[in-house]
Design a protein around this motif. Structure first.
Motif, PDB file in Angstrom:
ATOM      1  N   GLY A 101      -8.183  -8.449  -0.118  1.00  0.00           N
ATOM      2  CA  GLY A 101      -7.083  -7.582  -0.519  1.00  0.00           C
ATOM      3  C   GLY A 101      -6.875  -7.620  -2.021  1.00  0.00           C
ATOM      4  O   GLY A 101      -7.540  -8.360  -2.739  1.00  0.00           O
ATOM      5  N   HIS A 104      -0.832  -5.416  -5.235  1.00  0.00           N
ATOM      6  CA  HIS A 104      -0.323  -4.061  -5.461  1.00  0.00           C
ATOM      7  C   HIS A 104       0.258  -3.954  -6.880  1.00  0.00           C
ATOM      8  O   HIS A 104       0.902  -4.902  -7.346  1.00  0.00           O
ATOM      9  CB  HIS A 104       0.764  -3.769  -4.427  1.00  0.00           C
ATOM     10  CG  HIS A 104       1.113  -2.311  -4.320  1.00  0.00           C
ATOM     11  ND1 HIS A 104       1.867  -1.673  -5.268  1.00  0.00           N
ATOM     12  CD2 HIS A 104       0.815  -1.382  -3.379  1.00  0.00           C
ATOM     13  CE1 HIS A 104       2.018  -0.410  -4.916  1.00  0.00           C
ATOM     14  NE2 HIS A 104       1.389  -0.202  -3.763  1.00  0.00           N
ATOM     15  N   PHE A 330       2.656   4.347  -2.021  1.00  0.00           N
ATOM     16  CA  PHE A 330       3.154   3.850  -0.737  1.00  0.00           C
ATOM     17  C   PHE A 330       2.431   4.487   0.453  1.00  0.00           C
ATOM     18  O   PHE A 330       2.928   4.481   1.566  1.00  0.00           O
ATOM     19  CB  PHE A 330       4.679   4.068  -0.660  1.00  0.00           C
ATOM     20  CG  PHE A 330       5.367   3.596  -1.912  1.00  0.00           C
ATOM     21  CD1 PHE A 330       5.269   2.268  -2.313  1.00  0.00           C
ATOM     22  CD2 PHE A 330       6.067   4.485  -2.720  1.00  0.00           C
ATOM     23  CE1 PHE A 330       5.859   1.822  -3.489  1.00  0.00           C
ATOM     24  CE2 PHE A 330       6.671   4.051  -3.900  1.00  0.00           C
ATOM     25  CZ  PHE A 330       6.567   2.719  -4.283  1.00  0.00           C
ATOM     26  N   ASP A 331       1.226   5.028   0.195  1.00  0.00           N
ATOM     27  CA  ASP A 331       0.441   5.634   1.271  1.00  0.00           C
ATOM     28  C   ASP A 331      -0.422   4.613   2.001  1.00  0.00           C
ATOM     29  O   ASP A 331      -1.017   4.933   3.024  1.00  0.00           O
ATOM     30  CB  ASP A 331      -0.476   6.728   0.709  1.00  0.00           C
ATOM     31  CG  ASP A 331       0.296   8.025   0.460  1.00  0.00           C
ATOM     32  OD1 ASP A 331       1.438   8.124   0.946  1.00  0.00           O
ATOM     33  OD2 ASP A 331      -0.249   8.922  -0.215  1.00  0.00           O
ATOM     34  N   SER A 332      -0.543   3.407   1.470  1.00  0.00           N
ATOM     35  CA  SER A 332      -1.411   2.381   2.058  1.00  0.00           C
ATOM     36  C   SER A 332      -2.844   2.861   2.226  1.00  0.00           C
ATOM     37  O   SER A 332      -3.518   2.515   3.187  1.00  0.00           O
ATOM     38  CB  SER A 332      -0.873   1.915   3.426  1.00  0.00           C
ATOM     39  OG  SER A 332       0.422   1.397   3.283  1.00  0.00           O
ATOM     40  N   ASP A 333      -3.311   3.669   1.290  1.00  0.00           N
ATOM     41  CA  ASP A 333      -4.702   4.125   1.310  1.00  0.00           C
ATOM     42  C   ASP A 333      -5.563   3.037   0.657  1.00  0.00           C
ATOM     43  O   ASP A 333      -5.403   2.725  -0.517  1.00  0.00           O
ATOM     44  CB  ASP A 333      -4.808   5.436   0.521  1.00  0.00           C
ATOM     45  CG  ASP A 333      -6.223   6.017   0.547  1.00  0.00           C
ATOM     46  OD1 ASP A 333      -7.196   5.227   0.627  1.00  0.00           O
ATOM     47  OD2 ASP A 333      -6.355   7.255   0.486  1.00  0.00           O
ATOM     48  N   LEU A 334      -6.486   2.469   1.479  1.00  0.00           N
ATOM     49  CA  LEU A 334      -7.281   1.330   0.980  1.00  0.00           C
ATOM     50  C   LEU A 334      -8.070   1.661  -0.276  1.00  0.00           C
ATOM     51  O   LEU A 334      -8.242   0.818  -1.142  1.00  0.00           O
ATOM     52  CB  LEU A 334      -8.234   0.841   2.072  1.00  0.00           C
ATOM     53  CG  LEU A 334      -7.589  -0.061   3.128  1.00  0.00           C
ATOM     54  CD1 LEU A 334      -8.628  -0.438   4.178  1.00  0.00           C
ATOM     55  CD2 LEU A 334      -7.000  -1.305   2.483  1.00  0.00           C
ATOM     56  N   TRP A 336      -7.202   3.680  -2.652  1.00  0.00           N
ATOM     57  CA  TRP A 336      -6.249   3.618  -3.776  1.00  0.00           C
ATOM     58  C   TRP A 336      -5.936   2.161  -4.120  1.00  0.00           C
ATOM     59  O   TRP A 336      -5.946   1.762  -5.268  1.00  0.00           O
ATOM     60  CB  TRP A 336      -4.957   4.361  -3.393  1.00  0.00           C
ATOM     61  CG  TRP A 336      -3.981   4.525  -4.543  1.00  0.00           C
ATOM     62  CD1 TRP A 336      -3.881   5.583  -5.391  1.00  0.00           C
ATOM     63  CD2 TRP A 336      -2.965   3.590  -4.952  1.00  0.00           C
ATOM     64  NE1 TRP A 336      -2.872   5.369  -6.305  1.00  0.00           N
ATOM     65  CE2 TRP A 336      -2.292   4.155  -6.068  1.00  0.00           C
ATOM     66  CE3 TRP A 336      -2.556   2.337  -4.498  1.00  0.00           C
ATOM     67  CZ2 TRP A 336      -1.244   3.513  -6.722  1.00  0.00           C
ATOM     68  CZ3 TRP A 336      -1.516   1.687  -5.156  1.00  0.00           C
ATOM     69  CH2 TRP A 336      -0.870   2.283  -6.251  1.00  0.00           C
ATOM     70  N   LEU A 337      -5.684   1.365  -3.073  1.00  0.00           N
ATOM     71  CA  LEU A 337      -5.315  -0.034  -3.298  1.00  0.00           C
ATOM     72  C   LEU A 337      -6.443  -0.800  -3.982  1.00  0.00           C
ATOM     73  O   LEU A 337      -6.209  -1.636  -4.842  1.00  0.00           O
ATOM     74  CB  LEU A 337      -4.946  -0.696  -1.971  1.00  0.00           C
ATOM     75  CG  LEU A 337      -3.648  -0.173  -1.356  1.00  0.00           C
ATOM     76  CD1 LEU A 337      -3.503  -0.662   0.087  1.00  0.00           C
ATOM     77  CD2 LEU A 337      -2.442  -0.624  -2.176  1.00  0.00           C
ATOM     78  N   GLY A 341      -5.287  -1.764  -7.408  1.00  0.00           N
ATOM     79  CA  GLY A 341      -4.817  -3.125  -7.174  1.00  0.00           C
ATOM     80  C   GLY A 341      -5.533  -4.121  -8.083  1.00  0.00           C
ATOM     81  O   GLY A 341      -6.518  -3.786  -8.743  1.00  0.00           O
TER      82      GLY A 341
END
Ligand code: PHE
Length: 356
Positions: A101, A104, A330-334, A336-337, A341
């Motif tokens: 992970g 954020h 805040f879309d929790s699109d991996l 994007w993260l 991130g």
């Protein structure tokens, strides 16, 4: 003796496991075994007879013993082959992927902001996200009929008919934490309060949940000058370059006077750069804490005064790390993260420079 030899060599050849071999060994060479009995007969023989029978018997014994040993290792090899056929392991297979992970950008920026204000002696305060309307509004000098209540597009908690508890809201800003911190610690005081806030709003720059950070400093003689210094100190540390600020007169019910604060920036090809050029970007609301707010929180306005400010954390993250669309936060699109991130063991630090 030839019969004996044939009998036992056949038996050994036909054995299918180790315990069968052991039986054969006992039968032939155990104390009561056939070969052992023959050995005992040597005593009754004449020396001449013994001369030939003795070595022959010993040879027979050796033959059977080595036949058993050979068969034993053949059986073990076969057993091993069998295991290898079933229990093989392909050591050339690639390892299983272990997904990693990222931190954020909101968490990262919250940490950075907290570290900078900690250096200036600000502690972190917290409050609930489901807040009574007294903390969210009344105590902040926003009476029930005040237009701010509707301007903020407040989410109200559902109440069943007959449930006459005072209304609760999803806090619309982090300012209620000012009240909680003052009521708990009194003055003098220096706190920041980061956290989630909620407003019914949704477009490229607004999401119904977003993040603010509140700042509050109380002492005997704090002024707007201290506010401006603290903010410039903060923005310069945060953006890693000298940042000028501009205060514009504004209005908030809970501060008097109030100011909106702009930071220096430039626009080039649709890209904003903070800390250079001669454009201005509005980033926060601030002012001197209203005497009524001090009183509501149990702090004597004749003894204490101070400043407060509130700004959007998500907004800061977009500015510092060049992230264009707030909604994607805040879309929790991996994808994007992973892109925006930060690797947990390699986050930007104040002493490590600002460039990734
Ligand atoms: N609470 C205000 C807002 O959400 C910001 C603010 C905080 C203004 C503190 C003044 C002092 O817009």
């Amino acid at each position: 003796m030839d019969d004996l030899r044939q009998k036992y060599l056949d038996a050994v050849a036909g054995a299918t496991d180790e315990s069968a071999l052991e039986d054969i060994r006992v039968q032939a060479m155990g104390k009561q075994g056939e070969v052992a009995l023959k050995m005992r007969e040597l005593g009754k023989m004449t020396p001449d007879e013994r001369q030939t029978a003795g070595p022959a018997l010993n040879k027979l014994k050796d033959e059977i013993t080595s036949a058993i040993a050979a068969k034993k290792s053949a059986l073990a090899d076969a057993a091993l082959d069998e295991r290898l056929r079933h229990e093989w392991l392909d050591v050339t297979l690639p390892g299983r992927p272990r997904p990693q992970g990222t931190i954020h950008p909101v968490s990262q920026v919250t940490d950075e902001v907290g570290a900078i204000f900690a250096d200036m002696g600000f502690a972190v305060a917290e409050g609930p996200q489901i807040e009574s309307d007294w903390f969210n509004f009344d105590a902040l000098n926003i009476p029930p009929e005040h237009p701010t209540r509707t301007e903020m597009d407040t989410f109200y908690m559902h109440r069943d008919p007959g449930d006459d508890r005072p209304p609760h809201v999803l806090r619309t800003h982090t300012s209620p934490v000012q009240i909680r911190a003052m009521a708990k610690h009194g003055a003098p005081l220096r706190v920041i309060a980061p956290g989630r806030v909620y407003r019914a709003d949704y477009d490229q720059t607004h999401t119904p949940m977003f993040h603010q950070i509140e700042g509050l400093a109380l002492d005997r003689d704090l002024s707007m000058a201290n506010l401006k210094w603290v903010l410039e100190e903060f923005f310069s540390a945060f953006f890693g370059t000298g940042v000028r600020t501009r205060l514009r007169a504004s209005h908030f019910p809970f501060t008097e006077p109030s100011a909106e604060v702009d930071i220096q920036c430039s626009w080039e090809g649709g890209m904003v750069k903070v800390g250079e050029g001669d454009d201005w970007l509005e980033v926060l609301g601030s002012g001197m804490v209203h005497p009524k707010v001090l009183s509501a929180a149990g702090v004597d306005p004749d003894q204490w005064q101070g400043f407060a400010f509130g700004m959007g954390i998500d907004r800061l993250a977009m500015l510092k790390y060049g992230i264009p669309d707030l909604r994607a936060f805040f879309d929790s699109d991996l994808r994007w993260l992973r892109h925006y991130g930060f690797p947990a063991l390699d986050v930007p630090t104040l002493h490590g420079g600002v460039n990734r």
